[in-house]
Design a protein around this motif. Structure first.
Motif, PDB file in Angstrom:
ATOM      1  N   CYS A 114      -9.034  10.355 -12.599  1.00 42.82           N
ATOM      2  CA  CYS A 114      -8.559   9.926 -11.103  1.00 42.82           C
ATOM      3  C   CYS A 114      -9.360   8.948 -10.261  1.00 42.82           C
ATOM      4  O   CYS A 114      -9.180   8.202  -9.684  1.00 42.82           O
ATOM      5  CB  CYS A 114      -7.948  11.161 -10.555  1.00 42.82           C
ATOM      6  SG  CYS A 114      -6.628  11.798 -11.522  1.00 42.82           S
ATOM      7  N   ILE A 115     -10.451   9.597 -10.387  1.00 42.05           N
ATOM      8  CA  ILE A 115     -11.848   9.033  -9.612  1.00 42.05           C
ATOM      9  C   ILE A 115     -12.144   7.575  -9.940  1.00 42.05           C
ATOM     10  O   ILE A 115     -12.049   6.578  -9.317  1.00 42.05           O
ATOM     11  CB  ILE A 115     -13.008   9.705  -9.255  1.00 42.05           C
ATOM     12  CG1 ILE A 115     -12.828  10.971  -8.547  1.00 42.05           C
ATOM     13  CG2 ILE A 115     -14.269   8.967  -9.010  1.00 42.05           C
ATOM     14  CD1 ILE A 115     -14.062  11.938  -8.587  1.00 42.05           C
ATOM     15  N   ASP A 116     -11.922   7.367 -11.402  1.00 40.08           N
ATOM     16  CA  ASP A 116     -12.258   6.029 -11.716  1.00 40.08           C
ATOM     17  C   ASP A 116     -11.228   4.982 -11.371  1.00 40.08           C
ATOM     18  O   ASP A 116     -11.565   4.048 -11.147  1.00 40.08           O
ATOM     19  CB  ASP A 116     -12.515   6.212 -13.554  1.00 40.08           C
ATOM     20  CG  ASP A 116     -13.813   6.510 -13.910  1.00 40.08           C
ATOM     21  OD1 ASP A 116     -14.841   7.016 -12.770  1.00 40.08           O
ATOM     22  OD2 ASP A 116     -13.782   7.230 -14.918  1.00 40.08           O
ATOM     23  N   SER A 117      -9.989   5.392 -11.488  1.00 39.75           N
ATOM     24  CA  SER A 117      -8.976   4.699 -11.228  1.00 39.75           C
ATOM     25  C   SER A 117      -9.130   4.359  -9.706  1.00 39.75           C
ATOM     26  O   SER A 117      -8.509   3.134  -9.473  1.00 39.75           O
ATOM     27  CB  SER A 117      -7.580   5.455 -11.468  1.00 39.75           C
ATOM     28  OG  SER A 117      -6.257   4.568 -11.121  1.00 39.75           O
ATOM     29  N   LEU A 118      -9.099   5.140  -8.703  1.00 37.75           N
ATOM     30  CA  LEU A 118      -9.134   4.897  -7.399  1.00 37.75           C
ATOM     31  C   LEU A 118     -10.376   3.846  -7.352  1.00 37.75           C
ATOM     32  O   LEU A 118     -10.471   2.965  -6.300  1.00 37.75           O
ATOM     33  CB  LEU A 118      -9.210   6.029  -6.568  1.00 37.75           C
ATOM     34  CG  LEU A 118      -9.373   5.833  -4.901  1.00 37.75           C
ATOM     35  CD1 LEU A 118      -8.398   4.693  -4.493  1.00 37.75           C
ATOM     36  CD2 LEU A 118      -9.232   7.072  -4.278  1.00 37.75           C
ATOM     37  N   ASP A 119     -11.519   4.211  -7.799  1.00 38.62           N
ATOM     38  CA  ASP A 119     -12.734   3.270  -7.788  1.00 38.62           C
ATOM     39  C   ASP A 119     -12.521   1.773  -8.165  1.00 38.62           C
ATOM     40  O   ASP A 119     -12.937   0.921  -7.570  1.00 38.62           O
ATOM     41  CB  ASP A 119     -13.937   4.179  -8.532  1.00 38.62           C
ATOM     42  CG  ASP A 119     -15.267   3.612  -7.984  1.00 38.62           C
ATOM     43  OD1 ASP A 119     -15.493   3.235  -6.855  1.00 38.62           O
ATOM     44  OD2 ASP A 119     -16.233   3.455  -9.237  1.00 38.62           O
ATOM     45  N   SER A 120     -11.920   1.946  -9.172  1.00 38.79           N
ATOM     46  CA  SER A 120     -11.423   0.582  -9.693  1.00 38.79           C
ATOM     47  C   SER A 120     -10.671  -0.194  -8.777  1.00 38.79           C
ATOM     48  O   SER A 120     -10.660  -1.440  -8.291  1.00 38.79           O
ATOM     49  CB  SER A 120     -10.753   0.543 -11.182  1.00 38.79           C
ATOM     50  OG  SER A 120     -10.431  -0.778 -11.545  1.00 38.79           O
ATOM     51  N   MET A 121      -9.565   0.239  -8.084  1.00 37.86           N
ATOM     52  CA  MET A 121      -8.668  -0.229  -7.248  1.00 37.86           C
ATOM     53  C   MET A 121      -9.582  -0.559  -5.930  1.00 37.86           C
ATOM     54  O   MET A 121      -9.338  -2.013  -5.381  1.00 37.86           O
ATOM     55  CB  MET A 121      -7.564   0.715  -6.608  1.00 37.86           C
ATOM     56  CG  MET A 121      -6.450   0.971  -7.843  1.00 37.86           C
ATOM     57  SD  MET A 121      -5.466   2.304  -7.314  1.00 37.86           S
ATOM     58  CE  MET A 121      -4.342   1.264  -6.039  1.00 37.86           C
ATOM     59  N   LEU A 122     -10.444   0.134  -5.556  1.00 40.27           N
ATOM     60  CA  LEU A 122     -11.300  -0.416  -4.200  1.00 40.27           C
ATOM     61  C   LEU A 122     -12.094  -1.517  -4.609  1.00 40.27           C
ATOM     62  O   LEU A 122     -12.396  -2.345  -3.883  1.00 40.27           O
ATOM     63  CB  LEU A 122     -12.256   1.233  -3.944  1.00 40.27           C
ATOM     64  CG  LEU A 122     -12.876   0.827  -2.594  1.00 40.27           C
ATOM     65  CD1 LEU A 122     -11.823   0.768  -1.456  1.00 40.27           C
ATOM     66  CD2 LEU A 122     -13.761   2.106  -2.449  1.00 40.27           C
ATOM     67  N   ASP A 123     -12.794  -1.423  -5.953  1.00 40.37           N
ATOM     68  CA  ASP A 123     -13.615  -2.416  -6.327  1.00 40.37           C
ATOM     69  C   ASP A 123     -12.759  -3.758  -6.215  1.00 40.37           C
ATOM     70  O   ASP A 123     -13.225  -4.845  -5.847  1.00 40.37           O
ATOM     71  CB  ASP A 123     -14.224  -2.399  -7.688  1.00 40.37           C
ATOM     72  CG  ASP A 123     -15.319  -1.622  -7.885  1.00 40.37           C
ATOM     73  OD1 ASP A 123     -15.918  -1.234  -6.669  1.00 40.37           O
ATOM     74  OD2 ASP A 123     -15.678  -1.001  -8.846  1.00 40.37           O
ATOM     75  N   THR A 124     -11.634  -3.583  -6.841  1.00 43.66           N
ATOM     76  CA  THR A 124     -10.756  -4.941  -6.971  1.00 43.66           C
ATOM     77  C   THR A 124     -10.491  -5.565  -5.364  1.00 43.66           C
ATOM     78  O   THR A 124     -10.416  -6.455  -5.039  1.00 43.66           O
ATOM     79  CB  THR A 124      -9.416  -4.658  -7.534  1.00 43.66           C
ATOM     80  OG1 THR A 124      -9.713  -4.245  -8.792  1.00 43.66           O
ATOM     81  CG2 THR A 124      -8.510  -5.920  -7.451  1.00 43.66           C
ATOM     82  N   ALA A 125     -10.123  -4.633  -4.498  1.00 43.71           N
ATOM     83  CA  ALA A 125      -9.804  -4.750  -3.031  1.00 43.71           C
ATOM     84  C   ALA A 125     -10.953  -5.526  -2.503  1.00 43.71           C
ATOM     85  O   ALA A 125     -10.716  -6.317  -1.643  1.00 43.71           O
ATOM     86  CB  ALA A 125      -9.448  -3.590  -2.322  1.00 43.71           C
TER      87      ALA A 125
END
Length: 216
Positions: free
Chosen positions: A76-87
């Motif tokens: 779950c952390i990796d998923s949100l981390d990836s979304m934040l990186d993209t943003a």
């Protein structure tokens, strides 16, 4: 007479793929159960039943409930981390950085509520390993956003760190409240409300923020 046919050898890649697919199914089931019930009330029996496998098979993949929880949490952390990186992957100004960061938290809460609960509303924070992963992730998010403020707004490092911590705190708190509003407010309206609140303050922050202002 001996059989001249070469004995069949299991396809290691096919076996590995089947195992990977099964493990993903187990993780999906675990995320759902942990998200709905919490870490302490959830049982391995419930998770194995949700995944459609026997409990011994579940223990073939994960040695304990905590071990399983940590794997789900990291996913779950990796998923949100990836979304934040993209943003944050943008060459535009700090207002767009602000929008992207806030939107990432709201989008994750909207699309993956069980994952949101595991990260930000966990009843497992009494477990040192859980607390470490969640705390480390929060620090990493603050650092990423702070770096963007330094690069895009020219703010000093110390003030950028403080502002990033405030932004993360506001985004997490507001998104957590929003998901409990039962669709009273549209996601984009909620995101815009937080952005207006944060930008109203950030837009008035002087650039030389690491230098004390006379008379302050």
């Amino acid at each position: 007479m001996l059989n001249s046919e070469e004995p069949a050898i299991p396809d290691r890649f096919a076996l590995a793929r089947r195992r990977s697919i099964r493990q993903q199914r187990l993780l999906d089931a675990a995320e759902a159960v942990f998200g709905e019930r919490g870490f302490h009330p959830a049982t391995m029996d419930e998770i194995s039943q949700r995944a459609g496998v026997s409990k011994p098979i579940l223990y073939e993949h994960f040695t304990s409930k905590l071990d399983l929880y940590l794997v789900v949490l990291r996913r779950c952390i990796d998923s949100l981390d990836s979304m934040l990186d993209t943003a944050l992957r943008s060459d535009v100004d700090s207002q767009h950085v602000l929008h992207g960061a806030v939107a990432a938290y709201f989008d994750f809460a909207d699309r993956r509520l069980t994952g949101w609960r595991l990260i930000f509303e966990s009843d497992a924070l009494s477990e040192p390993a859980v607390r470490w992963h969640v705390g480390r992730f929060g620090d990493r998010c603050i650092e990423k956003i702070a770096q963007q403020f330094v690069q895009k707004a020219g703010l000093g490092a110390a003030r950028s760190q403080l502002l990033a911590a405030g932004l993360v705190g506001a985004s997490v708190t507001a998104a957590g409240e929003w998901v409990n509003l039962d669709d009273v407010m549209a996601r984009q309206d909620a995101i815009q409300a937080v952005i207006l609140l944060c930008w109203g303050g950030l837009s008035h922050v002087p650039l030389r923020t690491d230098v004390a202002v006379a008379g302050s």
